[in-house]
Write a protein that holds these residues in place. Structure first.
Motif, PDB file in Angstrom:
ATOM      1  N   SER A  99      -6.338  23.179   2.214  1.00  0.00           N
ATOM      2  CA  SER A  99      -4.935  23.505   1.957  1.00  0.00           C
ATOM      3  C   SER A  99      -4.087  23.586   3.218  1.00  0.00           C
ATOM      4  O   SER A  99      -2.919  23.246   3.194  1.00  0.00           O
ATOM      5  CB  SER A  99      -4.842  24.845   1.208  1.00  0.00           C
ATOM      6  N   ILE A 100      -4.646  24.063   4.317  1.00  0.00           N
ATOM      7  CA  ILE A 100      -3.832  24.317   5.516  1.00  0.00           C
ATOM      8  C   ILE A 100      -4.070  23.272   6.604  1.00  0.00           C
ATOM      9  O   ILE A 100      -3.135  22.607   7.061  1.00  0.00           O
ATOM     10  CB  ILE A 100      -4.103  25.732   6.058  1.00  0.00           C
ATOM     11  N   VAL A 101      -5.331  23.088   7.014  1.00  0.00           N
ATOM     12  CA  VAL A 101      -5.623  22.176   8.125  1.00  0.00           C
ATOM     13  C   VAL A 101      -5.247  20.732   7.783  1.00  0.00           C
ATOM     14  O   VAL A 101      -4.557  20.057   8.550  1.00  0.00           O
ATOM     15  CB  VAL A 101      -7.113  22.265   8.516  1.00  0.00           C
ATOM     16  N   ALA A 102      -5.692  20.256   6.616  1.00  0.00           N
ATOM     17  CA  ALA A 102      -5.428  18.865   6.245  1.00  0.00           C
ATOM     18  C   ALA A 102      -3.938  18.613   6.062  1.00  0.00           C
ATOM     19  O   ALA A 102      -3.425  17.554   6.440  1.00  0.00           O
ATOM     20  CB  ALA A 102      -6.181  18.507   4.968  1.00  0.00           C
ATOM     21  N   PHE A 103      -3.239  19.584   5.488  1.00  0.00           N
ATOM     22  CA  PHE A 103      -1.791  19.424   5.325  1.00  0.00           C
ATOM     23  C   PHE A 103      -1.093  19.315   6.671  1.00  0.00           C
ATOM     24  O   PHE A 103      -0.224  18.464   6.880  1.00  0.00           O
ATOM     25  CB  PHE A 103      -1.211  20.599   4.539  1.00  0.00           C
ATOM     26  N   THR A 104      -1.454  20.204   7.601  1.00  0.00           N
ATOM     27  CA  THR A 104      -0.851  20.164   8.930  1.00  0.00           C
ATOM     28  C   THR A 104      -1.141  18.832   9.620  1.00  0.00           C
ATOM     29  O   THR A 104      -0.264  18.231  10.250  1.00  0.00           O
ATOM     30  CB  THR A 104      -1.385  21.324   9.788  1.00  0.00           C
TER      31      THR A 104
ATOM     32  N   ASN B 287      -3.456  13.421  23.082  1.00  0.00           N
ATOM     33  CA  ASN B 287      -2.814  12.966  21.848  1.00  0.00           C
ATOM     34  C   ASN B 287      -3.749  12.085  21.029  1.00  0.00           C
ATOM     35  O   ASN B 287      -3.780  12.167  19.801  1.00  0.00           O
ATOM     36  CB  ASN B 287      -1.526  12.203  22.164  1.00  0.00           C
ATOM     37  N   THR B 288      -4.511  11.223  21.709  1.00  0.00           N
ATOM     38  CA  THR B 288      -5.462  10.355  21.016  1.00  0.00           C
ATOM     39  C   THR B 288      -6.513  11.176  20.279  1.00  0.00           C
ATOM     40  O   THR B 288      -6.855  10.891  19.129  1.00  0.00           O
ATOM     41  CB  THR B 288      -6.148   9.401  22.014  1.00  0.00           C
ATOM     42  N   ILE B 289      -7.011  12.215  20.938  1.00  0.00           N
ATOM     43  CA  ILE B 289      -8.010  13.079  20.311  1.00  0.00           C
ATOM     44  C   ILE B 289      -7.414  13.783  19.094  1.00  0.00           C
ATOM     45  O   ILE B 289      -8.047  13.873  18.032  1.00  0.00           O
ATOM     46  CB  ILE B 289      -8.528  14.113  21.330  1.00  0.00           C
ATOM     47  N   LEU B 290      -6.187  14.266  19.224  1.00  0.00           N
ATOM     48  CA  LEU B 290      -5.522  14.947  18.109  1.00  0.00           C
ATOM     49  C   LEU B 290      -5.328  14.000  16.931  1.00  0.00           C
ATOM     50  O   LEU B 290      -5.513  14.380  15.765  1.00  0.00           O
ATOM     51  CB  LEU B 290      -4.168  15.503  18.564  1.00  0.00           C
ATOM     52  N   ILE B 291      -4.959  12.748  17.232  1.00  0.00           N
ATOM     53  CA  ILE B 291      -4.751  11.768  16.170  1.00  0.00           C
ATOM     54  C   ILE B 291      -6.056  11.475  15.447  1.00  0.00           C
ATOM     55  O   ILE B 291      -6.107  11.417  14.213  1.00  0.00           O
ATOM     56  CB  ILE B 291      -4.134  10.472  16.741  1.00  0.00           C
ATOM     57  N   VAL B 292      -7.135  11.316  16.209  1.00  0.00           N
ATOM     58  CA  VAL B 292      -8.451  11.067  15.600  1.00  0.00           C
ATOM     59  C   VAL B 292      -8.859  12.233  14.711  1.00  0.00           C
ATOM     60  O   VAL B 292      -9.329  12.055  13.580  1.00  0.00           O
ATOM     61  CB  VAL B 292      -9.506  10.813  16.691  1.00  0.00           C
ATOM     62  N   LEU B 293      -8.685  13.452  15.198  1.00  0.00           N
ATOM     63  CA  LEU B 293      -9.036  14.642  14.418  1.00  0.00           C
ATOM     64  C   LEU B 293      -8.166  14.756  13.167  1.00  0.00           C
ATOM     65  O   LEU B 293      -8.647  15.153  12.098  1.00  0.00           O
ATOM     66  CB  LEU B 293      -8.880  15.899  15.276  1.00  0.00           C
ATOM     67  N   ALA B 294      -6.892  14.392  13.307  1.00  0.00           N
ATOM     68  CA  ALA B 294      -5.989  14.464  12.169  1.00  0.00           C
ATOM     69  C   ALA B 294      -6.382  13.462  11.091  1.00  0.00           C
ATOM     70  O   ALA B 294      -6.366  13.776   9.890  1.00  0.00           O
ATOM     71  CB  ALA B 294      -4.549  14.209  12.621  1.00  0.00           C
ATOM     72  N   PHE B 295      -6.771  12.244  11.503  1.00  0.00           N
ATOM     73  CA  PHE B 295      -7.231  11.261  10.524  1.00  0.00           C
ATOM     74  C   PHE B 295      -8.522  11.716   9.862  1.00  0.00           C
ATOM     75  O   PHE B 295      -8.725  11.508   8.659  1.00  0.00           O
ATOM     76  CB  PHE B 295      -7.415   9.891  11.188  1.00  0.00           C
ATOM     77  N   PHE B 296      -9.406  12.335  10.638  1.00  0.00           N
ATOM     78  CA  PHE B 296     -10.634  12.882  10.054  1.00  0.00           C
ATOM     79  C   PHE B 296     -10.284  13.899   8.965  1.00  0.00           C
ATOM     80  O   PHE B 296     -10.914  13.935   7.902  1.00  0.00           O
ATOM     81  CB  PHE B 296     -11.478  13.544  11.138  1.00  0.00           C
ATOM     82  N   ALA B 297      -9.253  14.695   9.233  1.00  0.00           N
ATOM     83  CA  ALA B 297      -8.851  15.723   8.268  1.00  0.00           C
ATOM     84  C   ALA B 297      -8.351  15.110   6.965  1.00  0.00           C
ATOM     85  O   ALA B 297      -8.776  15.512   5.882  1.00  0.00           O
ATOM     86  CB  ALA B 297      -7.769  16.615   8.881  1.00  0.00           C
ATOM     87  N   ILE B 298      -7.455  14.115   7.051  1.00  0.00           N
ATOM     88  CA  ILE B 298      -6.900  13.578   5.810  1.00  0.00           C
ATOM     89  C   ILE B 298      -7.878  12.633   5.116  1.00  0.00           C
ATOM     90  O   ILE B 298      -7.786  12.431   3.897  1.00  0.00           O
ATOM     91  CB  ILE B 298      -5.544  12.872   6.043  1.00  0.00           C
ATOM     92  N   TYR B 299      -8.813  12.058   5.860  1.00  0.00           N
ATOM     93  CA  TYR B 299      -9.836  11.206   5.244  1.00  0.00           C
ATOM     94  C   TYR B 299     -10.949  12.036   4.602  1.00  0.00           C
ATOM     95  O   TYR B 299     -11.205  11.954   3.410  1.00  0.00           O
ATOM     96  CB  TYR B 299     -10.461  10.282   6.298  1.00  0.00           C
ATOM     97  N   VAL B 300     -11.602  12.833   5.419  1.00  0.00           N
ATOM     98  CA  VAL B 300     -12.829  13.513   4.982  1.00  0.00           C
ATOM     99  C   VAL B 300     -12.537  14.831   4.276  1.00  0.00           C
ATOM    100  O   VAL B 300     -13.097  15.115   3.207  1.00  0.00           O
ATOM    101  CB  VAL B 300     -13.769  13.746   6.175  1.00  0.00           C
TER     102      VAL B 300
END
Length: 313
Positions: free
Chosen positions: A231-236, A6-19
Motif C-alpha cells: 500500500s505505501i512503498v509500491a505506491f510511492t 538515481n539509477t539505483i532508486l529507479i531500479v528499486l522503484a521498478f522492483f516495487a511496482i513489478y514484484v
C-alpha cells in the motif's frame, strides 16, 4: 554520484511496482483463507491511511483539504479500494490468485471501452485490434472447464469484472475531480475512507472480527507486507517513476504483474498453470500491449486517483 544514486532508486522503484504489486494477489489469497475479506481489506487500508497521515505529519506535509476534496477522495476511495479492491479480495476465496491477476490485466481494455461509451473518445485502429485480441484472451481465460467446475468460481470471475468496471469509472471520475494536489495526502485520504467504508460493510453483514494475536503467522506476515509494501512503498515508487521515466516504461507493470502473480501462486500455493491459461495470458497481454502502445498509453494510479491519457486512445 547523484546519477548513480538515481539509477539505483529507479531500479528499486521498478522492483516495487513489478514484484510487490504482483505479489499482493498471493498475499491477499493467503490472508483471505483465514480472515473475512472485508475485515482484511478494512484493516489494511485503515492502517495504511493512518501511517501515511503520520508520515505526512513527521515530514511536514500539510494534511488540510477542502470539504469538496474530502468528498471526492471518499468517492474515489470507495470506487478504487472499498469496492474495486475489497471485492477482489472477496473473489479470491473462489479463484486462484494468478487467475485474478490475469483477469485484472484487462483493465486498460475496460477503461478504453468506458471512455468510448461515456466520453465518446475515438478509438484508434491499433487500440481496436487490442480490444479484439483482449476479448479473445479473456474468453480463453474464463472458458476453462476445470475452472468453471469449481464451486462459485463463475461468481468470483463476474465479481472481479464488476471491480474492473468500478476501477474504470473511478479513473474517469478522478480525472475531473477536485482532489488534493499532493499524491501522498490524496492516497492517505482515499485509503482511510475506504478502510472505514469496508469496516462498516463488514460489521453490517456480520463478519467475525478477530485480534491479530489470533492470526496465524502467514496471515500476520501477509497483512504487514500488504500494509507497508503493497500500500505505501509500491505506491510511492509508482509516483516517483511517473516523474523520472516515461509513462510507457511505467505502464510495463501491466504486463509484469500478472506473470509475477501466476508464478508466486504456482510456487507458494501450488496453483495450477494450465496450457490454456498460459495461452490466454499471452493473448490477453498482447491485446493490452496494442491498447497501450506508443501514444496510446492509458495510465491510472492504483491509489493516487489520477488518470491520464496521451493523444487519442
Amino acid at each position: 554520484m547523484a546519477q548513480s544514486r538515481n539509477t539505483i532508486l529507479i531500479v528499486l522503484a521498478f522492483f516495487a511496482i513489478y514484484v510487490i504489486w504482483g505479489s499482493t494477489y498471493l498475499l491477499n489469497k493467503i490472508a483471505v483463507q483465514e480472515l473475512p475479506p472485508f475485515m482484511l481489506a478494512s484493516i489494511r487500508f485503515t492502517i495504511a491511511g493512518l501511517l501515511i497521515f503520520l508520515i505526512c505529519k513527521l515530514t511536514g506535509i500539510p494534511l488540510g483539504i477542502t470539504k469538496k476534496q474530502l468528498i471526492n477522495t471518499s468517492i474515489a476511495g470507495f470506487l478504487f479500494l472499498a469496492f474495486g479492491n475489497g471485492f477482489v479480495v472477496w473473489a479470491l476465496r473462489y479463484v486462484d490468485s494468478g487467475f485474478a491477476a490475469l483477469e485484472i490485466s484487462a483493465q486498460p481494455l475496460v477503461i478504453l471501452l468506458m471512455m468510448r461509451i461515456l466520453q465518446g473518445k475515438k478509438i484508434q485502429p491499433l487500440s481496436l485490434i487490442g480490444v479484439a485480441i483482449g476479448i479473445l484472451g479473456i474468453y480463453l481465460l474464463v472458458s476453462q472447464q476445470q475452472l468453471l467446475n469449481r464451486e462459485n468460481s463463475v461468481l468470483g470471475m463476474v465479481m472481479i469484472f464488476f471491480c474492473m468496471i468500478s476501477w474504470a469509472y473511478a479513473s474517469l471520475f478522478v480525472g475531473k475531480a477536485d482532489l488534493p494536489s499532493n499524491y501522498f495526502v490524496n492516497t492517505g485520504f482515499q485509503m482511510f475512507a475506504a478502510g472505514i467504508i469496508l469496516m462498516i460493510g463488514s460489521l453490517l453483514i456480520g463478519e467475525p472480527w478477530t485480534s491479530p494475536t489470533d492470526w496465524s503467522n502467514p496471515v500476520l506476515y501477509s497483512m504487514l507486507l500488504l500494509i507497508i509494501f503493497g500500500s505505501i512503498v509500491a505506491f510511492t515508487a509508482f509516483n516517483y517513476l511517473l516523474k523520472v521515466v516515461s509513462p510507457e516504461k511505467v505502464a510495463t507493470s501491466t504486463y509484469v504483474n500478472p506473470i509475477i502473480a501466476l508464478l508466486l501462486g504456482w510456487f507458494f500455493l501450488e496453483e495450477e498453470i494450465t496450457t490454456q491459461s498460459a495461452v490466454a495470458a499471452v493473448v490477453l497481454l498482447t491485446g493490452v500491449y496494442f491498447i497501450n502502445t506508443r501514444k496510446k498509453i492509458v495510465l491510472f494510479t492504483r491509489f493516487s486517483g489520477k488518470f491520464g491519457t496521451k493523444d487519442e486512445l
